[in-house]
Design a protein around this motif. Structure first.
Motif, PDB file in Angstrom:
ATOM      1  N   MET A   1      22.735  14.580 -26.190  1.00  0.00           N
ATOM      2  CA  MET A   1      21.564  13.601 -27.148  1.00  0.00           C
ATOM      3  C   MET A   1      20.390  13.544 -26.478  1.00  0.00           C
ATOM      4  O   MET A   1      19.331  14.152 -26.669  1.00  0.00           O
ATOM      5  N   SER A   4      18.819  16.528 -25.216  1.00  0.00           N
ATOM      6  CA  SER A   4      18.165  17.182 -26.646  1.00  0.00           C
ATOM      7  C   SER A   4      16.742  16.650 -26.860  1.00  0.00           C
ATOM      8  O   SER A   4      15.711  17.296 -26.874  1.00  0.00           O
ATOM      9  N   TYR A 185      19.260  23.180 -28.985  1.00  0.00           N
ATOM     10  CA  TYR A 185      19.396  21.816 -28.839  1.00  0.00           C
ATOM     11  C   TYR A 185      19.122  20.911 -30.214  1.00  0.00           C
ATOM     12  O   TYR A 185      19.346  19.869 -30.101  1.00  0.00           O
ATOM     13  N   GLN A 187      19.984  19.028 -33.388  1.00  0.00           N
ATOM     14  CA  GLN A 187      21.056  18.247 -33.581  1.00  0.00           C
ATOM     15  C   GLN A 187      21.029  18.072 -35.049  1.00  0.00           C
ATOM     16  O   GLN A 187      19.957  17.478 -35.520  1.00  0.00           O
ATOM     17  N   ASN A 189      20.819  16.055 -38.470  1.00  0.00           N
ATOM     18  CA  ASN A 189      20.381  14.404 -38.499  1.00  0.00           C
ATOM     19  C   ASN A 189      20.595  13.998 -40.001  1.00  0.00           C
ATOM     20  O   ASN A 189      20.319  12.804 -40.204  1.00  0.00           O
ATOM     21  N   PRO A 681      22.856   9.248 -35.110  1.00  0.00           N
ATOM     22  CA  PRO A 681      21.770  10.463 -35.291  1.00  0.00           C
ATOM     23  C   PRO A 681      20.654  10.004 -36.104  1.00  0.00           C
ATOM     24  O   PRO A 681      19.687  10.139 -35.915  1.00  0.00           O
ATOM     25  N   ILE A 684      18.508   7.418 -33.896  1.00  0.00           N
ATOM     26  CA  ILE A 684      17.897   8.440 -33.157  1.00  0.00           C
ATOM     27  C   ILE A 684      16.543   8.764 -33.611  1.00  0.00           C
ATOM     28  O   ILE A 684      15.499   8.880 -33.136  1.00  0.00           O
ATOM     29  N   GLN A 685      16.865   9.416 -34.728  1.00  0.00           N
ATOM     30  CA  GLN A 685      15.655  10.315 -35.436  1.00  0.00           C
ATOM     31  C   GLN A 685      14.694   9.210 -35.797  1.00  0.00           C
ATOM     32  O   GLN A 685      13.374   9.591 -35.424  1.00  0.00           O
TER      33      GLN A 685
END
Ligand code: ADP
Ligand code: MG
Length: 700
Positions: A1, A4, A185, A187, A189, A681, A684-685
């Motif tokens: 993570m 990325s 990379y 991810q 979301n 996720p 983080i986004q």
């Protein structure tokens, strides 16, 4: 993570074909600073290029660009009369022959192009001396997996970038070069169940297909997924902010003494059911112990002012001051007069502070405000200045908020040293639901969806210059019934001189046509004192016709005025026309709106006028407006920041928005702070996603 995130935050300068100089241009010209942003720089359209064309099938009258697979058979530099050009022979595999000519970049091309290499040519065919010719076509080295690339992505660029040879094609090349690494990379979301539920493709696939679609289907899926994702995160962000903010403490207003007196003994009419309902909603907020942030929507004439006044009494009952902010001086003057009328019998002091308050008056007003003498302050932007200090501000009502800048509103929060005041934002601008969900997703929304009883629909008609005499005769008839008339002229800055001339000529011709009546004029260039004088004269029916610009557009309330004539109506926006029409139809008498235009008007103007004639429903009008204008325009540039969507389109994608909003609500309901493992996720986004240009979520 972490890896990325690091990768997507790395700059562009090390990418092949970029380098420091171009990287800088990407930043300054396109606001692209890192790989993550580059990947989210989506093509704005695609050229649907057919599979390869055979040279022999190209006729003289062929107009469209073609794509041909073939090879170069010769490359020559020709010098004719000081002009250097590069001429190449090109054949396809059926032996069809064409000539390619380049006038620019000869040296560069000479060093790059090779005979016997397979190329894909894309360009517009022309015939020169009966020979098929392409001038400056695109020539790409052919690679077998390219054969199916019939959708060519087209990216927005800029003049400066093109000068550095970074055109759409170059951007596409840069992106397709980083894509294989970058996709590793990427991810996901969006939670898996949601992807399944709405049949959305993965983020990885979407980012691949949006830049390099190989079929229409891939493109459609990629666009849908990315639009959905974008709207989902708009909603998650707004709603997440709201969750955090709802813990903001607020004043508790429990006492209702003066309010009851007013309600029982001074209120001139019965409140409508809708007015009662929104008051209940507001009272609940003000008693909850949390700070209120509520948007009150109600069409023109639905009676928002009285709701504001009653809320203000609630604050005063609980030992606090109140303030009402209006977008124009005319409107604050009007509120000052009507509030004073209502508040004086209750023993309350109302004051007004605007840009045209003199220095001497100001000093006294500010002192009264600070020591608590003033209960209610009516103001404009002037209230925002730092030296305007309340003893303690309990509630701030912002009338017609869309005229009020975002940052300005955040300043109101800070007026108290203790708790932030309750905020009630009022607007008659019928904001379509989709837009409201995006712009005000963090506000509670109350709606007055009913007009006071006895209102008749306003009769709206479209008339041309040829019918002016009839229109004048109609005006005369209405004045004889002791009604009053507005005549509004457009005045826009770019055309200010001519528009003012128009207005004055209009005023003079009205004066000539109606010598027996008093006629007033107001426009933005007049001194506030003179404007006010004219408005009061009209209000007291000392003038029967008011000729004006849109300074009377918002909020003005003269119930005896029953005719609104809009000159050059084709030049007004739909929302504006609706607001202007809302100046009439405020009493029990039949009202009229007459839209005057020249005989020929364009398609969009005609749509606007027909919509207005057809309906008086603000929401329907707003929807048409959104479609005709696009959302960025709706509320003025101040707010377009929030609408800076990369791929979604509020006018088209309202279904996705609804779905995304529902899912966002469901997630936050279960996990308000997004701390659950499965929501990592998302967390983080929102921390690392596209940086926000303004902090809409934080302010009302
Ligand atoms: P807006 O919502 O456009 O701000 P206003 O508050 O100016 O509308 O109200 C329009 C007119 O309707 C005013 O003259 C006001 O006094 C009157 N009004 C408001 N509420 C009622 C009601 N419940 N019954 C009758 N008239 C009302
Ligand atoms: Mg109003």
């Amino acid at each position: 993570m972490v890896e990325s995130i690091k990768y997507f935050e790395s700059g562009l300068e090390y990418l092949k074909g970029v380098g420091p100089q171009r990287a800088k241009l990407f930043a300054t010209e396109l606001d692209i600073h890192n790989i993550g942003q580059l990947l989210q720089f989506y093509p704005f359209r695609y050229e649907d290029r057919p599979v390869f064309t055979k040279i022999k099938s190209i006729n003289y009258d062929h107009e469209d660009a073609v794509q041909i697979l073939g090879k170069l058979i010769y490359i020559e530099v020709q010098n004719t009369s000081a002009v250097e050009r590069l001429v190449c022979g090109f054949v396809d595999n059926e032996g069809g022959e064409a000539e390619i000519v380049f006038f620019r970049g000869v040296k560069f091309l000479l060093s790059r192009l090779k005979t016997d290499q397979k190329y894909v040519l894309y360009g517009k065919p022309s015939f020169f001396r009966e020979k098929l010719q392409f001038s400056h076509p695109e020539l790409d080295i052919y690679s077998p997996d390219q054969t199916l690339h019939s959708f060519v992505p087209i990216y927005h660029g800029s003049e400066k970038l093109r000068k550095q040879f970074v055109d759409s094609k170059a951007i596409s090349k840069i992106i397709s070069q980083v894509l294989p690494t970058a996709l590793n990379y990427v991810q996901e979301n969006i939670p898996q169940e949601i992807l399944l539920k709405y049949q959305l493709i993965s983020r990885k696939e979407a980012l691949h297909y949006i830049h390099l679609p190989q079929s229409k289907e891939q493109l459609v899926n990629a666009r849908r997924r990315l639009k959905w994702e974008e709207l989902f995160y708009v909603q998650i962000k707004i709603l997440h902010e709201k969750t955090n903010r709802n813990t903001n403490q607020g004043f508790v207003f429990a006492k209702t003494e003066v309010l009851n007196t007013f309600y029982k003994h001074h209120l001139q009419f019965q409140l409508t059911e809708a007015q009662k309902r929104v008051l209940k909603e507001i009272f609940l907020d003000c008693r909850s112990g949390k700070q209120m942030n509520r948007l009150l929507q109600g069409d023109v004439g639905s009676g928002k002012t009285i709701v504001a006044f009653i809320c203000i009494l609630l604050a005063i009952d609980n030992g606090k001051q109140a303030c009402m902010v209006a977008p124009t001086e005319i409107l604050s003057e009007q509120h000052f007069i009507s509030f004073t009328e209502m508040a004086e019998p209750l023993g309350l002091k109302v004051d007004i502070l605007t840009g045209s308050t003199t220095k001497a008056q100001r000093k006294k007003k500010l002192a009264d405000l600070e020591n608590g003498e003033t209960n209610i302050l009516i103001s404009t932007h002037a209230v925002l200045e730092d030296n305007v200090i309340f003893k303690e501000l309990g509630i701030c009502v912002i009338d017609e908020q869309h005229r009020f800048g975002v940052e300005q509103r955040s300043k109101l929060w800070k007026k108290n040293k203790t708790l932030a005041p309750h905020i009630l934002v009022m607007t008659a601008t019928p904001i379509p639901r989709t837009l409201a969900m995006t712009l005000y997703g963090d506000l509670e929304i109350s709606q007055i969806d009913e007009l006071p009883q006895g209102r008749k629909p306003i009769i709206t008609v479209h008339r041309g210059e040829a019918q002016r005499n009839t229109v004048f005769a109609f005006i005369r008839g209405e004045i004889q019934k002791s009604r009053q008339i507005y005549i509004v002229y457009p005045l826009i800055e770019e055309n200010e001189k001519l528009d003012l001339l128009d207005l004055k000529e209009g005023f003079e011709s009205i004066n000539r046509a109606f010598p027996e009546y008093q006629i007033g004029i107001v426009h933005g260039k007049m001194k506030p004192k003179d404007k006010d004088f004219e408005m009061q004269r009209f209000k007291r029916n000392e003038s029967q016709i008011l000729v004006s610009t849109t300074v009377i557009e918002v909020g003005v309330n003269v119930p005896n005025a029953t005719v609104m004539i809009i000159e050059n109506a084709e030049r007004f926006g739909l929302a504006q026309l609706h607001q202007l029409r809302g100046r009439v139809g405020r009493g029990a008498d039949q009202s009229y709106c007459i839209l005057m235009t020249k005989s020929k008007i364009n398609y969009v103007s005609r749509q606007r006028i027909e919509t207005l004639v057809r309906t008086q429903n603000g929401f329907e009008i707003a929807d048409v407006d959104l479609k005709l204008r696009g959302p960025g325009d709706m509320l003025g540039t101040q707010q377009s920041g929030m609408l800076d969507l990369m791929i979604a389109d509020l006018a088209q994608d309202s279904d996705y928005l609804k779905e995304a909003r529902n899912e966002a609500l469901a997630i936050l309901e279960k996990d308000p702070h997004l701390t659950a493992h499965e929501n990592l996720p998302i967390f983080i986004q929102i921390k690392h996603g596209k940086p926000e240009r303004n902090n809409w979520g934080k302010i009302s």
